[in-house]
Design a protein around this motif. Structure first.
Motif, PDB file in Angstrom:
ATOM      1  N   MET A  20      14.012  -0.388  -3.958  1.00 51.46           N
ATOM      2  CA  MET A  20      13.145  -0.001  -5.075  1.00 51.46           C
ATOM      3  C   MET A  20      12.632   1.433  -4.954  1.00 51.46           C
ATOM      4  O   MET A  20      12.292   2.053  -5.951  1.00 51.46           O
ATOM      5  CB  MET A  20      11.956  -0.963  -5.186  1.00 51.46           C
ATOM      6  N   VAL A  21      12.530   1.923  -3.721  1.00 53.93           N
ATOM      7  CA  VAL A  21      12.010   3.288  -3.532  1.00 53.93           C
ATOM      8  C   VAL A  21      13.100   4.351  -3.599  1.00 53.93           C
ATOM      9  O   VAL A  21      12.804   5.550  -3.476  1.00 53.93           O
ATOM     10  CB  VAL A  21      11.250   3.425  -2.187  1.00 53.93           C
ATOM     11  N   ASP A  74      12.832   8.640   3.905  1.00 54.94           N
ATOM     12  CA  ASP A  74      11.936   8.281   5.006  1.00 54.94           C
ATOM     13  C   ASP A  74      11.255   6.930   4.758  1.00 54.94           C
ATOM     14  O   ASP A  74      11.222   6.076   5.643  1.00 54.94           O
ATOM     15  CB  ASP A  74      10.845   9.359   5.192  1.00 54.94           C
ATOM     16  N   ILE A  75      10.729   6.766   3.568  1.00 53.38           N
ATOM     17  CA  ILE A  75      10.026   5.504   3.298  1.00 53.38           C
ATOM     18  C   ILE A  75      11.015   4.347   3.260  1.00 53.38           C
ATOM     19  O   ILE A  75      10.728   3.245   3.743  1.00 53.38           O
ATOM     20  CB  ILE A  75       9.132   5.595   2.027  1.00 53.38           C
ATOM     21  N   VAL A  86       4.898   5.393  -5.531  1.00 52.34           N
ATOM     22  CA  VAL A  86       5.212   5.511  -6.959  1.00 52.34           C
ATOM     23  C   VAL A  86       4.272   6.502  -7.647  1.00 52.34           C
ATOM     24  O   VAL A  86       4.664   7.177  -8.603  1.00 52.34           O
ATOM     25  CB  VAL A  86       5.234   4.148  -7.701  1.00 52.34           C
ATOM     26  N   VAL A  87       3.055   6.620  -7.138  1.00 51.79           N
ATOM     27  CA  VAL A  87       2.150   7.630  -7.697  1.00 51.79           C
ATOM     28  C   VAL A  87       2.734   9.029  -7.461  1.00 51.79           C
ATOM     29  O   VAL A  87       2.760   9.877  -8.352  1.00 51.79           O
ATOM     30  CB  VAL A  87       0.743   7.506  -7.069  1.00 51.79           C
ATOM     31  N   HIS A 140       0.827  -1.200   0.000  1.00 52.20           N
ATOM     32  CA  HIS A 140       0.000   0.000   0.000  1.00 52.20           C
ATOM     33  C   HIS A 140       0.872   1.265   0.000  1.00 52.20           C
ATOM     34  O   HIS A 140       0.687   2.171  -0.823  1.00 52.20           O
ATOM     35  CB  HIS A 140      -0.914  -0.035   1.227  1.00 52.20           C
ATOM     36  N   GLU A 141       1.833   1.281   0.895  1.00 51.14           N
ATOM     37  CA  GLU A 141       2.767   2.413   0.981  1.00 51.14           C
ATOM     38  C   GLU A 141       3.482   2.647  -0.364  1.00 51.14           C
ATOM     39  O   GLU A 141       3.644   3.769  -0.825  1.00 51.14           O
ATOM     40  CB  GLU A 141       3.860   2.116   2.024  1.00 51.14           C
ATOM     41  N   TYR A 142       3.928   1.532  -0.918  1.00 49.68           N
ATOM     42  CA  TYR A 142       4.708   1.587  -2.164  1.00 49.68           C
ATOM     43  C   TYR A 142       3.865   2.125  -3.315  1.00 49.68           C
ATOM     44  O   TYR A 142       4.322   2.955  -4.115  1.00 49.68           O
ATOM     45  CB  TYR A 142       5.252   0.196  -2.493  1.00 49.68           C
TER      46      TYR A 142
END
Lengths: 213, 213, 213, 213
Positions: free
Chosen positions: D153-154, D136-137, C131-132, C125-127
């Motif tokens: 990936m982020v 942060d993420i 990306v959005v 969900h976070e991911y």
């Protein structure tokens, strides 16, 4: 006797491949070459964007004397080479026989030969006798039970080598460009000419573009 | 006459380089090799993480007969090779002279030679005379004004080649491993042994680890 | 969203090519594969004589996230790679979306992941939201007139890359072997599986021989 | 924050090496560079005889953002690259921060950027906030026990990469030449300038010759 020779075994791709790869996107993969593709190919070659030309492959059956094969074997990036091993195979020994003998060039350091030597016929005669003697001593050793990997030491550097050579259009164009140069040995230039005769028809627009680029 | 020979010209790096590169971080670049580094080197070799071994360089001056030089020249990834060109240089021609002549092996397809041939001395005598004749016809051509690039055709494949060879520890270890194999030609094995004698002392822990890996 | 994908574009050669090249001699070039050829292929693979397998070519259209494409791009010997450049192209941005999120492995240093994370859904969900937001800021920059070569800095390493990849059977088998390993990242293993599905049917005997060798 | 950076770790050879290798013969290996050697170096570069320049080695510690590292990593012939793996290492994450934001070029297809964007400061502000959120993420995932190989990936493509890079003078000159081009991305040009600052002092005559050649 034996001559420098190149025969096409197989190939992958055509001019359209080069254009399609340059566009990358699989969605825009065309089925037929058009004017725009030719323009793109010319653009790529002119700006040294040679990577799309690498997505092609050509397999050749080649024959050339050792001294030339050694030069050609130095080109290795993107090329694969498989030849008959004289460690195991003692049959089918052939020698390169030049049409004539060239004299040492005067002056130029980069030119390897001058014109035809005035005693060319004499040297041809000497050479013919020489290679017969080489073959005789080789055969004597082989028949006498000497290991082929040792007996080959007496074979001269004019011995013909047969190999299968696979590489991309880019790789073979590079070979051609260096060997067609008028400072290359005449035998190397001859190899380059035969290479062009085989490869050019498969990629006519790309070959022309690379030559002009 | 001439023997297979290797001399060290220059090198870059040592065992510590391999360990430092494996850690990558410049902040953790050590000055002195310790137990932990040796353990790391062994770990890398055992798990085929050979890339850290590539950040090294060795330059060698080599001498070997044409038939062996051709084999060695096939190793090219990460190696650079510069040799005297017989297109221009006609001096210093030397020939390899084997200690003895080996017989054709019986049975095994992969073995290139059997033991010493019972008529080894006879073939040595024949060979000695043969190379003298080769040199005579070469000299006749050179003195008669034939271009060296053509005259070399009469030089046998036992002619010695001198070259400078540069590559990483990884690249030379690969050469060593393939040529030390007991299916390799005895002359190739001899080259591999000399290669180890030169390279092993520069990277003792790495060499040992690669051999054990 | 986007998935790891491989499609065949073109190929050159088959199992018979490998056997024919191993025999080298053009006179013995066969037209049809027989038992003896299969035996020869197995022999070559078992004894690590991989050079005949190099006289083949395969062109693939590939899609994978940046972090995986970077790993795959390290394989370069005998491979050519052309991809969409994000310096110029700002359309068609896609992101890799994993089925689930894996936890950090405990213990093993070589394993990159443990099992599925107990909060996998939360991270998904976070991911998705992340990306959005990345795409939003990228679009804002592009619409605001920022150069695409700079705007791409905000695209995460899960961005999908499309490329055309050409190489020999040997080269792709090497990629497969390293990435199918159970220490490889799961996404890399998935790529390797898809690679096998595409390449194996073109060279069934050779692929099997290389796997067994 | 983080900047593009290159530091010299080690090197092998100098201008004299190039001249000595070009002469090949070990007997003529000089100890000191003289006028003749410089002339020879210029001759080699002018006639594209680049092989003697390959018998050198340079090891660099490099730092650059992912999008640039990906470009640089495409140069592979004669280069070795080892970098920190984000599959295992989650510490020391840094981001590239451009001095300003460039606008999309108008007209030219080959130019990647126009001048400084009129809202450059705004985008810098947006970008700074963006990378903080990315970090942060990422940290949330790492602290929450997500496998680093997935959490990465982020991380945006402006993430800095640290690597050790080893290659010959020829290989690094080639990197420099392609990236110093005014069609290269400004960040790539900056890398090329730093590369020249590090390599040129080690091989001053060779570098000059290659630039003029």
């Amino acid at each position: 006797m034996a001559e420098i020779n190149i025969e096409l075994i197989d190939s992958m791709g055509c001019d359209l491949t080069v254009a399609n790869v340059a566009r990358v996107s699989f969605n825009r993969w065309k089925e037929e070459l058009d004017e725009g593709d030719v323009g793109l190919i010319n653009y790529l070659a002119r700006h040294a964007h040679t990577s799309p030309f690498r997505h092609t492959a050509i397999t050749l059956s080649c024959k050339a004397p050792v001294f030339l094969a050694r030069q050609l074997g130095k080109h290795q990036v993107g090329l694969s080479w498989n030849e008959v091993s004289r460690r195991y195979v003692d049959a089918g020994i052939e020698f390169f026989v030049p049409d004539n003998w060239r004299s040492r060039p005067d002056g130029s350091v980069k030119q390897g030969s001058g014109g035809v030597h005035s005693h060319s016929e004499y040297f041809s005669h000497e050479y013919q006798q020489f290679v017969v003697r080489c073959k005789d001593i080789y055969d004597e050793m082989i028949e006498g039970g000497v290991a082929p990997e040792m007996a080959r030491m007496v074979l001269p550097q004019s011995m013909m080598v047969d190999w299968v050579w696979t590489g991309s259009l880019t790789a073979f164009f590079h070979v051609w460009r260096l060997r067609i140069d008028n400072h290359a040995q005449k035998e190397a230039q001859e190899f380059a000419q035969k290479l062009e005769e085989v490869v050019q028809p498969i990629f006519p627009h790309s070959w022309k573009a690379l030559k002009n680029g």
